[in-house]
Design an enzyme around this catalytic site. Structure first.
Site, PDB file in Angstrom:
ATOM      1  N   HIS A  53      61.453  33.798  60.436  1.00 16.28           N
ATOM      2  CA  HIS A  53      60.548  34.100  59.363  1.00 16.28           C
ATOM      3  C   HIS A  53      59.915  32.462  59.460  1.00 16.28           C
ATOM      4  CE1 HIS A  53      63.419  36.922  58.006  1.00 16.28           C
ATOM      5  NE2 HIS A  53      62.506  37.621  57.424  1.00 16.28           N
ATOM      6  N   ASP A  56      62.199  30.412  57.791  1.00 20.14           N
ATOM      7  CA  ASP A  56      63.505  29.930  58.283  1.00 20.14           C
ATOM      8  C   ASP A  56      63.195  28.678  59.049  1.00 20.14           C
ATOM      9  OD1 ASP A  56      64.275  32.541  57.477  1.00 20.14           O
ATOM     10  OD2 ASP A  56      64.050  33.524  59.449  1.00 20.14           O
ATOM     11  N   MET A  87      59.646  37.575  68.868  1.00 22.29           N
ATOM     12  CA  MET A  87      59.356  38.180  67.553  1.00 22.29           C
ATOM     13  C   MET A  87      59.261  37.110  66.490  1.00 22.29           C
ATOM     14  SD  MET A  87      60.398  39.389  64.443  1.00 22.29           S
ATOM     15  CE  MET A  87      62.002  40.454  64.297  1.00 22.29           C
ATOM     16  N   GLU A 180      58.456  47.644  59.368  1.00 23.37           N
ATOM     17  CA  GLU A 180      59.683  47.934  59.194  1.00 23.37           C
ATOM     18  C   GLU A 180      60.084  48.533  57.799  1.00 23.37           C
ATOM     19  OE1 GLU A 180      62.554  44.677  59.928  1.00 23.37           O
ATOM     20  OE2 GLU A 180      64.100  45.713  58.708  1.00 23.37           O
ATOM     21  N   LYS A 182      62.238  50.348  54.671  1.00 14.90           N
ATOM     22  CA  LYS A 182      63.713  50.351  53.951  1.00 14.90           C
ATOM     23  C   LYS A 182      63.753  51.056  52.746  1.00 14.90           C
ATOM     24  CE  LYS A 182      67.314  47.084  52.550  1.00 14.90           C
ATOM     25  NZ  LYS A 182      67.673  45.412  52.369  1.00 14.90           N
ATOM     26  N   GLU A 216      65.160  50.007  61.448  1.00 18.18           N
ATOM     27  CA  GLU A 216      66.581  49.269  61.601  1.00 18.18           C
ATOM     28  C   GLU A 216      67.673  50.177  61.166  1.00 18.18           C
ATOM     29  OE1 GLU A 216      66.976  45.639  59.504  1.00 18.18           O
ATOM     30  OE2 GLU A 216      68.802  46.319  58.442  1.00 18.18           O
ATOM     31  N   HIS A 219      68.752  50.732  57.565  1.00 16.27           N
ATOM     32  CA  HIS A 219      67.945  51.168  56.705  1.00 16.27           C
ATOM     33  C   HIS A 219      67.848  52.599  56.646  1.00 16.27           C
ATOM     34  CE1 HIS A 219      65.765  47.001  56.487  1.00 16.27           C
ATOM     35  NE2 HIS A 219      67.076  46.891  56.421  1.00 16.27           N
ATOM     36  N   ASP A 244      65.633  47.024  65.092  1.00 15.69           N
ATOM     37  CA  ASP A 244      66.680  46.080  64.470  1.00 15.69           C
ATOM     38  C   ASP A 244      68.009  46.790  64.600  1.00 15.69           C
ATOM     39  OD1 ASP A 244      65.124  44.175  63.965  1.00 15.69           O
ATOM     40  OD2 ASP A 244      65.191  44.259  61.744  1.00 15.69           O
ATOM     41  N   ASP A 254      73.045  47.153  51.274  1.00 14.46           N
ATOM     42  CA  ASP A 254      72.567  46.783  52.596  1.00 14.46           C
ATOM     43  C   ASP A 254      73.570  45.833  53.284  1.00 14.46           C
ATOM     44  OD1 ASP A 254      70.927  46.118  54.753  1.00 14.46           O
ATOM     45  OD2 ASP A 254      69.702  44.638  53.725  1.00 14.46           O
ATOM     46  N   ASP A 256      74.342  45.163  56.714  1.00 11.78           N
ATOM     47  CA  ASP A 256      73.905  44.472  57.939  1.00 11.78           C
ATOM     48  C   ASP A 256      75.001  44.008  58.842  1.00 11.78           C
ATOM     49  OD1 ASP A 256      71.225  44.485  57.449  1.00 11.78           O
ATOM     50  OD2 ASP A 256      71.032  42.572  56.217  1.00 11.78           O
ATOM     51  N   ASP A 286      69.714  42.368  63.744  1.00 13.47           N
ATOM     52  CA  ASP A 286      69.387  42.063  62.234  1.00 13.47           C
ATOM     53  C   ASP A 286      70.856  42.415  61.467  1.00 13.47           C
ATOM     54  OD1 ASP A 286      68.409  41.149  59.948  1.00 13.47           O
ATOM     55  OD2 ASP A 286      66.866  42.777  59.736  1.00 13.47           O
TER      56      ASP A 286
END
Ligand code: GLT
Ligand code: MN
Ligand code: MN
Length: 385
Positions: A53, A56, A87, A180, A182, A216, A219, A244, A254, A256, A286
Site C-alpha cells: 500500500h 506501507d 502489484m 477485491e 470482502k 481472496e 473473504h 490473494d 478475518d 488471514d 495476503d
C-alpha cells in the site's frame, strides 16, 4: 523439490510479513521492520515479489524529500535482491478520514481526497514496476443503512473507478485494476461483498476491459462460499487478474492464516484449478504469521505458504496421472447416449429433443461413484496412495 523459484511467482505484501501482531485486543508482539528489511526477509525465504500500500512504504505524512529518499532506498533493496513489485494498492481504510469510506463516503471532501491519494499511489506503484493495481474497499460500507443509500454508494464507486481508469490511460500507464471483495470487517457490511458481486459491477464500468478481480480465499470463506467456484467464474469471464492466497475457517473473524493451514482439501482444488487452467498471474499471499511468532516464525510462515502451494501442485499432477482416479473421471464423463442431442440451439435440435423418450427413472437410479473418487482424492492428499 518444493523450493520456490521465480517462475512460481510467489509474492507477499509488505503488510503481511511486516505484521507486528497487533490485533483489536492486543499490542504488537514484534518490532516493526522497515520496508528495506522486509525486502531482504522476503528474498531470504525465496519470494519472487513484494507488493505494498502507498503508506506501507511512504508514511501518510512524509514530506516530498522523505518520500524520494524512501523510494530510493527501496529501489536499492529491490536491485540488491532481484525482487520485483508486480502489484500495488492504496490504503483507503487506515486513516480516520476514511472512517465512513473513501470513494463511497457521503463527504465530497473525503471522496476527492481519496481520488487524489489514489492517483499519487498509482504513480508510486507504476514507478516501482506494478502492472496490477488492487482496490480493496475495506471501509466502503456501513454499520447502518440509515447512513447511506446503497445505490448512491455504487454510483460513487463507479464514478471513482471510471475516473481512475481514464487517469491511467491519460498517463499512458500499462496498468490493470483488480477489485477485491470482502463481506464484512472492518465495516458491518462492505459493499459488493463477493467476487461474483464484483464481476457484476465491473460490467457496468466505462473501461471494463481494464478491470478484473483479486479474489481472496479468506473473504469468500468468511461468507461461507466455495472459493474455487468464485475463482472459476472470474477465470471464465477473463477477469482473474490477481489472487490473494491465505486460509480461513468459515464464520470467523478475518484470520488471514498461512495458505492451506485450515482447509487443505479446498486449497488442493484451488491449486489444481490454477495449475490446470494455466493461470499466469501472481500467487500473492495476503496472510500473516500467528501472533505467537518472532521473525523466525514469520519466515516459517512465509516458507510454509509457498511450500504448501508447491506440494499441492505436485499432488494435483499426481491426481491428473493416477490411473484409478482418471478411469473414474472418464466413467463419470462418458457419453450416456444423448451427447448428439446437445449443443447450441437449432429448431431441428429442439424438435429432436422434444421427440426423444428419456428413461428418467434409470437416470435417477444410476450411481455416480463420487464417494470412491473423493476417498481416492483424500488418500492421495494423505500420502497413502
Ligand atoms: C488488508 C486486507 C486485504 C487486502 C489488502 C489490500 S489490505 O490487509 O485485509 O485483504 O488485500 O488492500
Ligand atoms: Mn483478508
Ligand atoms: Mn486481500
Amino acid at each position: 523439490m518444493f523450493t520456490p523459484q521465480p517462475e512460481h511467482k510467489f509474492t507477499f505484501g509488505l503488510w503481511t510479513v511486516g505484521s507486528t501482531g497487533r490485533d483489536p485486543f492486543g499490542s504488537p508482539v514484534r518490532q516493526a521492520l522497515s520496508p528495506v528489511e522486509l525486502v531482504h526477509l522476503l528474498s531470504e525465504v525465496g519470494a519472487y515479489g513484494v507488493n505494498f500500500h502507498d503508506n506501507d512504504l511512504v508514511p501518510i505524512d512524509a514530506t516530498p524529500s522523505e518520500r524520494d529518499q524512501i523510494v530510493r532506498d527501496f529501489k536499492q533493496a529491490l536491485s540488491e535482491t532481484g525482487l520485483v513489485v508486480p502489484m500495488a494498492t492504496t490504503n483507503l481504510f487506515g486513516d480516520p478520514a476514511f472512517k465512513d469510506g473513501a470513494f463511497t463516503s457521503n463527504d465530497s471532501n473525503v471522496r476527492a481526497y481519496a481520488l487524489q491519494k489514489t492517483m499519487n499511489a498509482i504513480d508510486l506503484g507504476v514507478e516501482l514496476g506494478a502492472k496490477v493495481y488492487v482496490f480493496w474497499g475495506g471501509r466502503e460500507g456501513v454499520e447502518t443503512d440509515a447512513s447511506k443509500d446503497p445505490v448512491e454508494g455504487l454510483k460513487r464507486f463507479r464514478e471513482a473507478l471510471d475516473f481512475l481508469c481514464e487517469y491511467v490511460k491519460d498517463q499512458g500507464y500499462d496498468l490493470k485494476f483488480a477489485l477485491e471483495a470482502k463481506p464484512n470487517e472492518p465495516r458491518s457490511d462492505i459493499y459488493l461483498p463477493t467476487t461474483g458481486a464484483m464481476l457484476g459491477f465491473i460490467a457496468t464500468l466505462e473501461n471494463s476491459e481494464m478491470v478484473g478481480v483479486n479474489p481472496e480465499v479468506a473473504h469468500e470463506h468468511m461468507a461461507g462460499l466455495n472459493f474455487t467456484h468464485a475463482v472459476a467464474q472470474a477465470w471464465d469471464a477473463g477477469k482473474l487478474f490477481h489472487i490473494d492466497l491465505n486460509d480461513q475457517a468459515p464464520g470467523r473473524y478475518d484470520q488471514d492464516l498461512r495458505f492451506g493451514s485450515s482447509n487443505l482439501k479446498s486449497a488442493f482444488f484451488l491449486v489444481k484449478f490454477l495449475e490446470d487452467v494455466g493461470y499466469e498471474g501472481m500467487r500473492h499471499y495476503d496472510a500473516h504469521a500467528y501472533r505467537t511468532e518472532d521473525y523466525e516464525g514469520v519466515k516459517d510462515f512465509a516458507r510454509g505458504c509457498m511450500r504448501t502451494y508447491l506440494v499441492l501442485k505436485q499432488k494435483a499432477a499426481e491426481w491428473n496421472a493416477d490411473p484409478e482416479i482418471q478411469a473414474l473421471v472418464a466413467e463419470i464423463n462418458a457419453d450416456q447416449g444423448s451427447e448428439q442431442l446437445l449443443g447450441s440451439y437449432s429448431a431441428e435440435r429442439a424438435t429432436a429433443l422434444k421427440g426423444t423418450q428419456f428413461d428418467r427413472v434409470a437416470m435417477g437410479e444410476r450411481g455416480l461413484a463420487y464417494e470412491r473418487l473423493d476417498q481416492l482424492t483424500l488418500e492421495l492428499l494423505m500420502g497413502v496412495r
